[in-house]
Design a protein around this motif. Sequence first.
Motif, mmCIF file in Angstrom:
data_model
loop_
_atom_site.group_PDB
_atom_site.id
_atom_site.type_symbol
_atom_site.label_atom_id
_atom_site.label_comp_id
_atom_site.label_asym_id
_atom_site.label_seq_id
_atom_site.Cartn_x
_atom_site.Cartn_y
_atom_site.Cartn_z
ATOM 1 N N ILE A 1 0.840 -1.207 0.000
ATOM 2 C CA ILE A 1 0.000 0.000 0.000
ATOM 3 C C ILE A 1 0.870 1.249 0.000
ATOM 4 O O ILE A 1 0.609 2.207 -0.749
ATOM 5 C CB ILE A 1 -0.969 -0.019 1.195
ATOM 6 N N LEU A 2 1.925 1.256 0.806
ATOM 7 C CA LEU A 2 2.820 2.417 0.846
ATOM 8 C C LEU A 2 3.541 2.622 -0.486
ATOM 9 O O LEU A 2 3.723 3.760 -0.919
ATOM 10 C CB LEU A 2 3.817 2.271 1.987
ATOM 11 N N ILE A 3 3.930 1.539 -1.129
ATOM 12 C CA ILE A 3 4.566 1.664 -2.446
ATOM 13 C C ILE A 3 3.578 2.240 -3.451
ATOM 14 O O ILE A 3 3.933 3.088 -4.277
ATOM 15 C CB ILE A 3 5.121 0.307 -2.907
ATOM 16 N N PHE A 4 2.333 1.801 -3.382
ATOM 17 C CA PHE A 4 1.301 2.349 -4.263
ATOM 18 C C PHE A 4 1.142 3.854 -4.043
ATOM 19 O O PHE A 4 1.084 4.629 -5.002
ATOM 20 C CB PHE A 4 -0.027 1.634 -4.022
ATOM 21 N N VAL A 5 1.097 4.262 -2.783
ATOM 22 C CA VAL A 5 0.951 5.694 -2.470
ATOM 23 C C VAL A 5 2.173 6.467 -2.959
ATOM 24 O O VAL A 5 2.045 7.543 -3.563
ATOM 25 C CB VAL A 5 0.715 5.897 -0.954
ATOM 26 N N ALA A 6 3.371 5.926 -2.727
ATOM 27 C CA ALA A 6 4.588 6.606 -3.172
ATOM 28 C C ALA A 6 4.613 6.722 -4.695
ATOM 29 O O ALA A 6 4.992 7.766 -5.241
ATOM 30 C CB ALA A 6 5.820 5.856 -2.676
ATOM 31 N N ALA A 7 4.207 5.673 -5.382
ATOM 32 C CA ALA A 7 4.168 5.720 -6.838
ATOM 33 C C ALA A 7 3.163 6.756 -7.329
ATOM 34 O O ALA A 7 3.426 7.490 -8.288
ATOM 35 C CB ALA A 7 3.822 4.346 -7.401
ATOM 36 N N THR A 8 2.023 6.842 -6.656
ATOM 37 C CA THR A 8 1.012 7.828 -7.030
ATOM 38 C C THR A 8 1.547 9.247 -6.868
ATOM 39 O O THR A 8 1.390 10.089 -7.763
ATOM 40 C CB THR A 8 -0.252 7.641 -6.168
ATOM 41 N N VAL A 9 2.205 9.499 -5.756
ATOM 42 C CA VAL A 9 2.765 10.836 -5.512
ATOM 43 C C VAL A 9 3.838 11.153 -6.541
ATOM 44 O O VAL A 9 3.888 12.264 -7.092
ATOM 45 C CB VAL A 9 3.312 10.932 -4.074
ATOM 46 N N PHE A 10 4.704 10.199 -6.843
ATOM 47 C CA PHE A 10 5.764 10.415 -7.821
ATOM 48 C C PHE A 10 5.193 10.707 -9.203
ATOM 49 O O PHE A 10 5.648 11.618 -9.899
ATOM 50 C CB PHE A 10 6.691 9.196 -7.869
ATOM 51 N N ILE A 11 4.209 9.950 -9.603
ATOM 52 C CA ILE A 11 3.596 10.150 -10.924
ATOM 53 C C ILE A 11 2.920 11.515 -11.001
ATOM 54 O O ILE A 11 3.049 12.227 -12.003
ATOM 55 C CB ILE A 11 2.615 9.007 -11.237
ATOM 56 N N ARG A 12 2.223 11.902 -9.934
ATOM 57 C CA ARG A 12 1.576 13.225 -9.927
ATOM 58 C C ARG A 12 2.621 14.332 -10.032
ATOM 59 O O ARG A 12 2.416 15.332 -10.720
ATOM 60 C CB ARG A 12 0.730 13.391 -8.676
ATOM 61 N N TRP A 13 3.748 14.156 -9.360
ATOM 62 C CA TRP A 13 4.818 15.148 -9.406
ATOM 63 C C TRP A 13 5.376 15.252 -10.823
ATOM 64 O O TRP A 13 5.590 16.356 -11.325
ATOM 65 C CB TRP A 13 5.911 14.764 -8.403
ATOM 66 N N GLN A 14 5.619 14.099 -11.455
ATOM 67 C CA GLN A 14 6.139 14.105 -12.821
ATOM 68 C C GLN A 14 5.164 14.755 -13.796
ATOM 69 O O GLN A 14 5.569 15.513 -14.673
ATOM 70 C CB GLN A 14 6.444 12.674 -13.292
ATOM 71 N N VAL A 15 3.887 14.450 -13.665
ATOM 72 C CA VAL A 15 2.870 15.021 -14.557
ATOM 73 C C VAL A 15 2.807 16.538 -14.376
ATOM 74 O O VAL A 15 2.743 17.288 -15.352
ATOM 75 C CB VAL A 15 1.496 14.362 -14.309
ATOM 76 N N ALA A 16 2.843 16.994 -13.129
ATOM 77 C CA ALA A 16 2.808 18.436 -12.870
ATOM 78 C C ALA A 16 4.036 19.119 -13.454
ATOM 79 O O ALA A 16 3.940 20.210 -14.041
ATOM 80 C CB ALA A 16 2.702 18.693 -11.376
ATOM 81 N N ARG A 17 5.190 18.486 -13.311
ATOM 82 C CA ARG A 17 6.431 19.054 -13.832
ATOM 83 C C ARG A 17 6.394 19.119 -15.360
ATOM 84 O O ARG A 17 6.787 20.128 -15.966
ATOM 85 C CB ARG A 17 7.602 18.199 -13.360
ATOM 86 N N THR A 18 5.906 18.075 -16.005
ATOM 87 C CA THR A 18 5.806 18.049 -17.463
ATOM 88 C C THR A 18 4.795 19.074 -17.953
ATOM 89 O O THR A 18 5.029 19.760 -18.954
ATOM 90 C CB THR A 18 5.420 16.643 -17.947
#
Length: 138
Positions: free
Chosen positions: A41-58
């Motif tokens: 579950i924590l890996i899922f949350v971390a992946a979600t946060v990372f993906i959101r950060w990348q999308v915002a940056r792009t």
Amino acid sequence: MNYAASLAVVVLLTFFFPLAVRVGMSYDVSRSSVVTTMLAILIFVAATVFIRWQVARTREASATLELARAQVNREPDNPRAYYVQGEHLAGLLLRLGRRREAAAVIDRYASLGGARESEITALRELLMQAERRQKRGS
């Protein structure tokens, strides 16, 4: 899910973990199963946060790129139009991995009368570095 909700989920999981271990052990679920589930579950949350950060940056880089292109289209003969938020259009294109477009922009910028030779040299050096990285990677 917005950032506040993501943070709330992480905080909830942090406080829920010890409780989940105790409840799982009372129902004869091994501690490793509970830990594995919580880590998933924590890996899922971390992946979600990372993906959101990348999308915002792009998304931000794309908006800056569109602003720079519009600025250059309005004033194609002004060397200062090639800069947006302190960054040259060619540098932005190189950061996004668009080497051919960056090379074309550098050539147009070099043909302008008000462009400084030191800026042109620095941009060409950035282009050569990007090409070297591309060759090493393939």
